[in-house]
Scaffold this motif. Structure first.
Motif, PDB file in Angstrom:
ATOM      1  N   ASP A  60       0.820  -1.214   0.000  1.00  0.00           N
ATOM      2  CA  ASP A  60       0.000   0.000   0.000  1.00  0.00           C
ATOM      3  C   ASP A  60       0.852   1.261   0.000  1.00  0.00           C
ATOM      4  O   ASP A  60       0.566   2.196  -0.734  1.00  0.00           O
ATOM      5  CB  ASP A  60      -0.937   0.005   1.208  1.00  0.00           C
ATOM      6  N   TYR A 128      -0.321   5.207  -8.832  1.00  0.00           N
ATOM      7  CA  TYR A 128       0.233   5.520  -7.514  1.00  0.00           C
ATOM      8  C   TYR A 128       0.488   7.016  -7.452  1.00  0.00           C
ATOM      9  O   TYR A 128       0.459   7.716  -8.461  1.00  0.00           O
ATOM     10  CB  TYR A 128       1.521   4.726  -7.249  1.00  0.00           C
ATOM     11  N   ARG A 129       0.726   7.483  -6.225  1.00  0.00           N
ATOM     12  CA  ARG A 129       1.064   8.895  -6.055  1.00  0.00           C
ATOM     13  C   ARG A 129       2.165   8.986  -5.021  1.00  0.00           C
ATOM     14  O   ARG A 129       2.295   8.118  -4.144  1.00  0.00           O
ATOM     15  CB  ARG A 129      -0.152   9.707  -5.622  1.00  0.00           C
ATOM     16  N   GLU A 135       5.536   6.135  -1.568  1.00  0.00           N
ATOM     17  CA  GLU A 135       4.692   5.863  -2.730  1.00  0.00           C
ATOM     18  C   GLU A 135       3.407   5.185  -2.254  1.00  0.00           C
ATOM     19  O   GLU A 135       3.461   4.144  -1.618  1.00  0.00           O
ATOM     20  CB  GLU A 135       5.404   4.923  -3.709  1.00  0.00           C
ATOM     21  N   TRP A 137       0.217   3.245  -3.398  1.00  0.00           N
ATOM     22  CA  TRP A 137      -0.224   2.487  -4.565  1.00  0.00           C
ATOM     23  C   TRP A 137      -1.700   2.149  -4.485  1.00  0.00           C
ATOM     24  O   TRP A 137      -2.213   1.789  -3.436  1.00  0.00           O
ATOM     25  CB  TRP A 137       0.577   1.192  -4.674  1.00  0.00           C
ATOM     26  N   ARG A 140      -0.702  -2.931  -5.739  1.00  0.00           N
ATOM     27  CA  ARG A 140       0.583  -3.514  -6.157  1.00  0.00           C
ATOM     28  C   ARG A 140       0.702  -4.841  -5.437  1.00  0.00           C
ATOM     29  O   ARG A 140       0.839  -4.880  -4.209  1.00  0.00           O
ATOM     30  CB  ARG A 140       1.724  -2.573  -5.789  1.00  0.00           C
TER      31      ARG A 140
END
Length: 167
Positions: A60, A128-129, A135, A137, A140
């Motif tokens: 996450d 993602y940011r 990060e 996600w 993932r």
């Protein structure tokens, strides 16, 4: 790709309910998260719920220098309510960059790097940011198809990486 990896591709997946346990780990302690999978399977067994697919690690939040927030989980056929340490969620539908690898889990960092490079070369963008915590996600996954009680040789384990792509 790593010699024991299939060619990467893009697949479309439907939304998938799951249950799991959320863990905060470091790169050095990530394997300990997998030790919690028997709790997930026990919780499912107590309720008569069969897994719908192979167990996974869901990343996450990733901060390689500090902590990673991951979930160790198992897909289920129908949504359920979590309880205690067990969280319930839905893996999002969408397009995913993917590759399947047969080999030791320690090789997955290299396989991940190669999948990321392949996707970049294809002009694909991941969902993602970047945030202060790392990060973040949308989805993932590392999906572990091999049961270690059946195949103890980790060099023969089959794992699929699935990283959700931006819409």
């Amino acid at each position: 790709m790593v010699s024991n990896s299939a060619a990467p591709s893009v697949v479309t997946r439907a939304a998938q309910p799951y249950v799991g346990i959320r863990c905060e780990v470091t790169m050095d302690t990530i394997a300990a998260a997998g030790d919690r999978l028997p709790e997930v399977f026990g919780w499912l067994g107590e309720r008569g719920i069969a897994p719908a697919d192979a167990p996974f690690f869901k990343y996450d939040v990733i901060d390689m220098a500090a902590t990673l927030v991951i979930e160790v989980g198992v897909p289920v056929a129908e949504p359920v309510e979590g309880e205690g340490d067990i969280v319930a969620g839905i893996l999002p539908a969408g397009r995913y960059a993917t590759v399947t690898h047969v080999g030791h889990p320690d090789e997955l960092a290299g396989v991940t790097g190669e999948l990321l490079s392949w996707a970049e070369g294809q002009g694909l963008q991941f969902d993602y940011r970047l945030a202060e915590e790392g990060e973040v996600w949308a989805c993932r996954l590392e999906v572990y198809h091999t049961d270690p009680t059946v195949e103890p040789d980790m060099n023969k384990w089959e794992t699929t990486l699935l990283f959700r792509l931006a819409d």
